[in-house]
Scaffold this motif. Structure first.
Motif, PDB file in Angstrom:
ATOM      1  N   ALA A  63       0.850  -1.195   0.000  1.00  0.00           N
ATOM      2  CA  ALA A  63       0.000   0.000   0.000  1.00  0.00           C
ATOM      3  C   ALA A  63       0.884   1.242   0.000  1.00  0.00           C
ATOM      4  O   ALA A  63       2.081   1.192   0.312  1.00  0.00           O
ATOM      5  CB  ALA A  63      -0.903  -0.017   1.223  1.00  0.00           C
ATOM      6  N   ALA A  64       0.287   2.364  -0.334  1.00  0.00           N
ATOM      7  CA  ALA A  64       1.031   3.628  -0.373  1.00  0.00           C
ATOM      8  C   ALA A  64       1.649   3.901   0.996  1.00  0.00           C
ATOM      9  O   ALA A  64       0.979   3.818   2.022  1.00  0.00           O
ATOM     10  CB  ALA A  64       0.102   4.764  -0.775  1.00  0.00           C
ATOM     11  N   GLY A  65       2.938   4.191   1.006  1.00  0.00           N
ATOM     12  CA  GLY A  65       3.656   4.488   2.234  1.00  0.00           C
ATOM     13  C   GLY A  65       4.128   3.262   2.989  1.00  0.00           C
ATOM     14  O   GLY A  65       4.871   3.369   3.955  1.00  0.00           O
ATOM     15  N   GLU A  66       3.701   2.090   2.583  1.00  0.00           N
ATOM     16  CA  GLU A  66       4.108   0.846   3.233  1.00  0.00           C
ATOM     17  C   GLU A  66       5.439   0.384   2.658  1.00  0.00           C
ATOM     18  O   GLU A  66       5.655   0.421   1.454  1.00  0.00           O
ATOM     19  CB  GLU A  66       3.042  -0.217   2.984  1.00  0.00           C
ATOM     20  CG  GLU A  66       3.280  -1.520   3.705  1.00  0.00           C
ATOM     21  CD  GLU A  66       2.166  -2.512   3.422  1.00  0.00           C
ATOM     22  OE1 GLU A  66       2.495  -3.658   3.066  1.00  0.00           O
ATOM     23  OE2 GLU A  66       0.988  -2.131   3.528  1.00  0.00           O
ATOM     24  N   GLN A  67       6.338  -0.045   3.534  1.00  0.00           N
ATOM     25  CA  GLN A  67       7.652  -0.517   3.114  1.00  0.00           C
ATOM     26  C   GLN A  67       7.527  -1.963   2.632  1.00  0.00           C
ATOM     27  O   GLN A  67       7.076  -2.826   3.382  1.00  0.00           O
ATOM     28  CB  GLN A  67       8.646  -0.431   4.274  1.00  0.00           C
ATOM     29  CG  GLN A  67      10.065  -0.747   3.903  1.00  0.00           C
ATOM     30  CD  GLN A  67      10.694   0.286   2.997  1.00  0.00           C
ATOM     31  OE1 GLN A  67      10.186   1.377   2.804  1.00  0.00           O
ATOM     32  NE2 GLN A  67      11.816  -0.063   2.421  1.00  0.00           N
ATOM     33  N   PRO A  68       7.917  -2.253   1.372  1.00  0.00           N
ATOM     34  CA  PRO A  68       7.820  -3.638   0.899  1.00  0.00           C
ATOM     35  C   PRO A  68       8.848  -4.525   1.603  1.00  0.00           C
ATOM     36  O   PRO A  68       9.929  -4.083   1.953  1.00  0.00           O
ATOM     37  CB  PRO A  68       8.119  -3.536  -0.597  1.00  0.00           C
ATOM     38  CG  PRO A  68       8.855  -2.261  -0.764  1.00  0.00           C
ATOM     39  CD  PRO A  68       8.418  -1.350   0.357  1.00  0.00           C
ATOM     40  N   GLU A  69       8.447  -5.784   1.808  1.00  0.00           N
ATOM     41  CA  GLU A  69       9.350  -6.749   2.429  1.00  0.00           C
ATOM     42  C   GLU A  69      10.313  -7.306   1.394  1.00  0.00           C
ATOM     43  O   GLU A  69       9.937  -7.520   0.248  1.00  0.00           O
ATOM     44  CB  GLU A  69       8.559  -7.914   3.021  1.00  0.00           C
ATOM     45  CG  GLU A  69       7.972  -7.639   4.364  1.00  0.00           C
ATOM     46  CD  GLU A  69       7.374  -8.901   4.961  1.00  0.00           C
ATOM     47  OE1 GLU A  69       8.001  -9.976   4.881  1.00  0.00           O
ATOM     48  OE2 GLU A  69       6.265  -8.790   5.494  1.00  0.00           O
ATOM     49  N   LEU A  70      11.535  -7.552   1.825  1.00  0.00           N
ATOM     50  CA  LEU A  70      12.527  -8.172   0.963  1.00  0.00           C
ATOM     51  C   LEU A  70      12.181  -9.649   0.824  1.00  0.00           C
ATOM     52  O   LEU A  70      11.989 -10.343   1.824  1.00  0.00           O
ATOM     53  CB  LEU A  70      13.919  -8.013   1.562  1.00  0.00           C
ATOM     54  CG  LEU A  70      15.102  -8.417   0.718  1.00  0.00           C
ATOM     55  CD1 LEU A  70      15.196  -7.522  -0.518  1.00  0.00           C
ATOM     56  CD2 LEU A  70      16.379  -8.313   1.524  1.00  0.00           C
TER      57      LEU A  70
END
Length: 184
Positions: A99-106
């Motif tokens: 989502a917007a502003g959410e940090q994607p997981e590696l």
């Protein structure tokens, strides 16, 4: 032969723009065994595409994919099913983005790339080329497109080779640059 080659061009480009393969190979090339891991990845990637493509062409030829030079009805239906499945895969990926502003997981597979061995990099390439739904579906689609032309086996092999070459460009270019330019 030209018709069979023309049929695989879009499929080859679709496989070539696989960002996972590019990211994986670029990260691998910077690791300890980078050159060996990158070359193993590229070789396994190409072998995976060629293996799945060859198997699919042989199966489609055995099932009469060409009806007097025109595609058999079942081939057209299967290509429509593959297109629908690709749309489903795309929709799932779209909904799964952060989502917007959410940090994607590696992703978990990226954490082990720093010290990856050539054997493990080849295994990863086979998974990316043969198991990932997008690449698997595009490879089967390319094989069906080749088989439906009714071309002779030599022309089919040449068309499949063009597909594998195109599909291997994205991971192949960084590996080639790394091998040729070495540390520069």
């Amino acid at each position: 032969m030209g018709e069979a080659v023309g049929e695989v061009l879009a499929f080859g480009v679709g496989v070539a723009i696989s960002p996972l393969a590019v990211i994986a190979v670029v990260v691998m090339l910077d690791a300890r065994n980078g050159r060996a891991a990158g070359v193993a990845f590229l070789a396994a990637w190409a072998a995976g595409l060629a293996g799945v493509g060859t198997l699919a062409v042989l199966l489609a030829d055995g099932a009469d994919a060409s009806d007097a030079g025109a595609p058999a009805t079942w081939v057209s239906v299967l290509k429509l099913v593959i297109a629908a499945l690709l749309l489903v895969v795309a929709a799932r990926q779209w909904r799964g983005r952060p989502a917007a502003g959410e940090q994607p997981e590696l992703p978990g597979w990226m954490t082990g790339l720093d010290g990856i061995t050539p054997r493990r990099s080849a295994g990863l390439a086979l998974v990316f080329a043969c198991v990932k739904p997008k690449n698997l579906l595009l490879t089967i689609g390319a094989a069906l497109a080749v088989a439906q032309t009714g071309a002779d086996p030599g022309a089919q092999a040449a068309a499949l080779a063009v597909f594998v070459l195109l599909g291997s460009l994205a991971p192949g270019v960084p590996v080639a640059i790394h091998v040729v330019l070495r540390e520069r």
